[in-house]
Motif scaffolding. Structure first.
Motif, PDB file in Angstrom:
ATOM      1  N   LYS A  68     -12.198  32.905  -0.159  1.00  0.00           N
ATOM      2  CA  LYS A  68     -13.624  33.209  -0.239  1.00  0.00           C
ATOM      3  C   LYS A  68     -14.161  32.605  -1.529  1.00  0.00           C
ATOM      4  N   SER A  69     -15.282  31.909  -1.417  1.00  0.00           N
ATOM      5  CA  SER A  69     -15.946  31.304  -2.568  1.00  0.00           C
ATOM      6  C   SER A  69     -16.967  32.291  -3.115  1.00  0.00           C
ATOM      7  N   MET A  70     -16.762  32.720  -4.337  1.00  0.00           N
ATOM      8  CA  MET A  70     -17.605  33.762  -4.920  1.00  0.00           C
ATOM      9  C   MET A  70     -18.703  33.213  -5.823  1.00  0.00           C
ATOM     10  N   GLY A  71     -18.615  31.940  -6.211  1.00  0.00           N
ATOM     11  CA  GLY A  71     -19.620  31.363  -7.097  1.00  0.00           C
ATOM     12  C   GLY A  71     -19.599  32.023  -8.461  1.00  0.00           C
ATOM     13  N   ALA A  72     -20.765  32.111  -9.085  1.00  0.00           N
ATOM     14  CA  ALA A  72     -20.893  32.705 -10.414  1.00  0.00           C
ATOM     15  C   ALA A  72     -21.227  34.185 -10.270  1.00  0.00           C
ATOM     16  N   THR A  73     -20.210  34.970  -9.978  1.00  0.00           N
ATOM     17  CA  THR A  73     -20.370  36.415  -9.801  1.00  0.00           C
ATOM     18  C   THR A  73     -19.193  37.137 -10.455  1.00  0.00           C
ATOM     19  N   ASN A  74     -19.319  38.432 -10.602  1.00  0.00           N
ATOM     20  CA  ASN A  74     -18.225  39.285 -11.059  1.00  0.00           C
ATOM     21  C   ASN A  74     -17.582  38.770 -12.355  1.00  0.00           C
ATOM     22  N   PHE A  75     -18.411  38.550 -13.355  1.00  0.00           N
ATOM     23  CA  PHE A  75     -17.920  38.028 -14.632  1.00  0.00           C
ATOM     24  C   PHE A  75     -16.953  39.010 -15.285  1.00  0.00           C
ATOM     25  N   VAL A  76     -15.931  38.472 -15.960  1.00  0.00           N
ATOM     26  CA  VAL A  76     -14.977  39.319 -16.657  1.00  0.00           C
ATOM     27  C   VAL A  76     -15.436  39.648 -18.073  1.00  0.00           C
ATOM     28  N   ASN A  77     -16.576  39.100 -18.463  1.00  0.00           N
ATOM     29  CA  ASN A  77     -17.175  39.362 -19.764  1.00  0.00           C
ATOM     30  C   ASN A  77     -18.703  39.347 -19.583  1.00  0.00           C
ATOM     31  N   ASN A  78     -19.426  39.335 -20.657  1.00  0.00           N
ATOM     32  CA  ASN A  78     -20.889  39.384 -20.559  1.00  0.00           C
ATOM     33  C   ASN A  78     -21.531  37.998 -20.583  1.00  0.00           C
ATOM     34  N   CYS A  79     -20.873  37.003 -20.058  1.00  0.00           N
ATOM     35  CA  CYS A  79     -21.392  35.629 -20.062  1.00  0.00           C
ATOM     36  C   CYS A  79     -22.322  35.397 -18.878  1.00  0.00           C
ATOM     37  N   ILE A  80     -23.476  35.999 -18.931  1.00  0.00           N
ATOM     38  CA  ILE A  80     -24.464  35.864 -17.869  1.00  0.00           C
ATOM     39  C   ILE A  80     -25.408  34.702 -18.168  1.00  0.00           C
ATOM     40  N   LYS A  81     -25.638  34.431 -19.448  1.00  0.00           N
ATOM     41  CA  LYS A  81     -26.477  33.306 -19.868  1.00  0.00           C
ATOM     42  C   LYS A  81     -25.587  32.269 -20.541  1.00  0.00           C
ATOM     43  N   ALA A  82     -25.674  31.036 -20.080  1.00  0.00           N
ATOM     44  CA  ALA A  82     -24.797  29.968 -20.569  1.00  0.00           C
ATOM     45  C   ALA A  82     -24.842  29.810 -22.091  1.00  0.00           C
ATOM     46  N   GLU A  83     -26.021  29.905 -22.658  1.00  0.00           N
ATOM     47  CA  GLU A  83     -26.173  29.661 -24.093  1.00  0.00           C
ATOM     48  C   GLU A  83     -25.607  30.793 -24.961  1.00  0.00           C
ATOM     49  N   ASP A  84     -25.316  31.936 -24.375  1.00  0.00           N
ATOM     50  CA  ASP A  84     -24.818  33.073 -25.142  1.00  0.00           C
ATOM     51  C   ASP A  84     -23.301  33.099 -25.287  1.00  0.00           C
ATOM     52  N   CYS A  85     -22.603  32.116 -24.690  1.00  0.00           N
ATOM     53  CA  CYS A  85     -21.146  32.204 -24.626  1.00  0.00           C
ATOM     54  C   CYS A  85     -20.460  30.953 -25.153  1.00  0.00           C
ATOM     55  N   THR A  86     -19.260  31.153 -25.654  1.00  0.00           N
ATOM     56  CA  THR A  86     -18.434  30.036 -26.096  1.00  0.00           C
ATOM     57  C   THR A  86     -17.738  29.420 -24.873  1.00  0.00           C
ATOM     58  N   GLU A  87     -17.169  28.249 -25.065  1.00  0.00           N
ATOM     59  CA  GLU A  87     -16.421  27.608 -23.978  1.00  0.00           C
ATOM     60  C   GLU A  87     -15.245  28.476 -23.539  1.00  0.00           C
ATOM     61  N   GLN A  88     -14.582  29.127 -24.474  1.00  0.00           N
ATOM     62  CA  GLN A  88     -13.464  30.010 -24.132  1.00  0.00           C
ATOM     63  C   GLN A  88     -13.922  31.189 -23.275  1.00  0.00           C
ATOM     64  N   GLU A  89     -15.091  31.721 -23.590  1.00  0.00           N
ATOM     65  CA  GLU A  89     -15.626  32.829 -22.794  1.00  0.00           C
ATOM     66  C   GLU A  89     -15.986  32.353 -21.390  1.00  0.00           C
ATOM     67  N   HIS A  90     -16.579  31.177 -21.271  1.00  0.00           N
ATOM     68  CA  HIS A  90     -16.884  30.624 -19.952  1.00  0.00           C
ATOM     69  C   HIS A  90     -15.598  30.402 -19.145  1.00  0.00           C
ATOM     70  N   ALA A  91     -14.564  29.916 -19.823  1.00  0.00           N
ATOM     71  CA  ALA A  91     -13.305  29.612 -19.141  1.00  0.00           C
ATOM     72  C   ALA A  91     -12.705  30.853 -18.475  1.00  0.00           C
ATOM     73  N   LEU A  92     -12.900  32.015 -19.055  1.00  0.00           N
ATOM     74  CA  LEU A  92     -12.373  33.253 -18.472  1.00  0.00           C
ATOM     75  C   LEU A  92     -12.982  33.546 -17.103  1.00  0.00           C
ATOM     76  N   ASN A  93     -14.208  33.098 -16.893  1.00  0.00           N
ATOM     77  CA  ASN A  93     -14.885  33.353 -15.622  1.00  0.00           C
ATOM     78  C   ASN A  93     -14.560  32.308 -14.558  1.00  0.00           C
ATOM     79  N   ARG A  94     -13.970  31.188 -14.945  1.00  0.00           N
ATOM     80  CA  ARG A  94     -13.535  30.168 -13.990  1.00  0.00           C
ATOM     81  C   ARG A  94     -12.117  30.524 -13.591  1.00  0.00           C
ATOM     82  N   ARG A  95     -11.999  31.246 -12.479  1.00  0.00           N
ATOM     83  CA  ARG A  95     -10.701  31.799 -12.128  1.00  0.00           C
ATOM     84  C   ARG A  95     -10.592  32.017 -10.630  1.00  0.00           C
ATOM     85  N   SER A  96      -9.379  32.326 -10.215  1.00  0.00           N
ATOM     86  CA  SER A  96      -9.129  32.773  -8.846  1.00  0.00           C
ATOM     87  C   SER A  96      -8.335  34.066  -8.929  1.00  0.00           C
TER      88      SER A  96
END
Length: 103
Positions: A68-96
């Motif tokens: 199932k493709s979930m897209g940008a949902t169910n974040f594991v942190n508060n990275c809802i706005k791209a500009e508010d997060c570091t690359e490491q924080e974004h990487a946590l949400n790119r997962r399976s």
């Protein structure tokens, strides 16, 4: 692309699936918040597809794998706005995520 670290984990999963012949696998793939909804659904679909293809190449019957493709949902942190997060924080949400079921 599947990283070398992810391949190590998927190889463990392949061995488990080969041992547990009744096990069914459900894969949910996610993206970070960058990009449009349409783009992120497509990207998460590619992520789950790549994993499924790797598992099939490892000898797992495709009938035992659902995705199932979930897209940008169910974040594991508060990275809802791209500009508010570091690359490491974004990487946590790119997962399976994987769910194994025994019918």
């Amino acid at each position: 692309d599947i990283t070398s670290e992810s391949k190590k984990q998927l190889d463990i999963l392949i061995q488990k699936m080969k041992t547990e012949k009744r096990a069914l696998l459900f894969i949910k793939s996610y993206c970070d918040c960058r990009g449009t909804d349409k783009y992120n659904i497509g990207l998460s679909w590619k992520r789950s597809k790549a994993i499924k293809e790797y598992l099939i190449a490892g000898g797992i019957n495709p009938k035992r794998i659902a995705t199932k493709s979930m897209g940008a949902t169910n974040f594991v942190n508060n990275c809802i706005k791209a500009e508010d997060c570091t690359e490491q924080e974004h990487a946590l949400n790119r997962r399976s995520e994987f769910e194994i079921k025994f019918p």
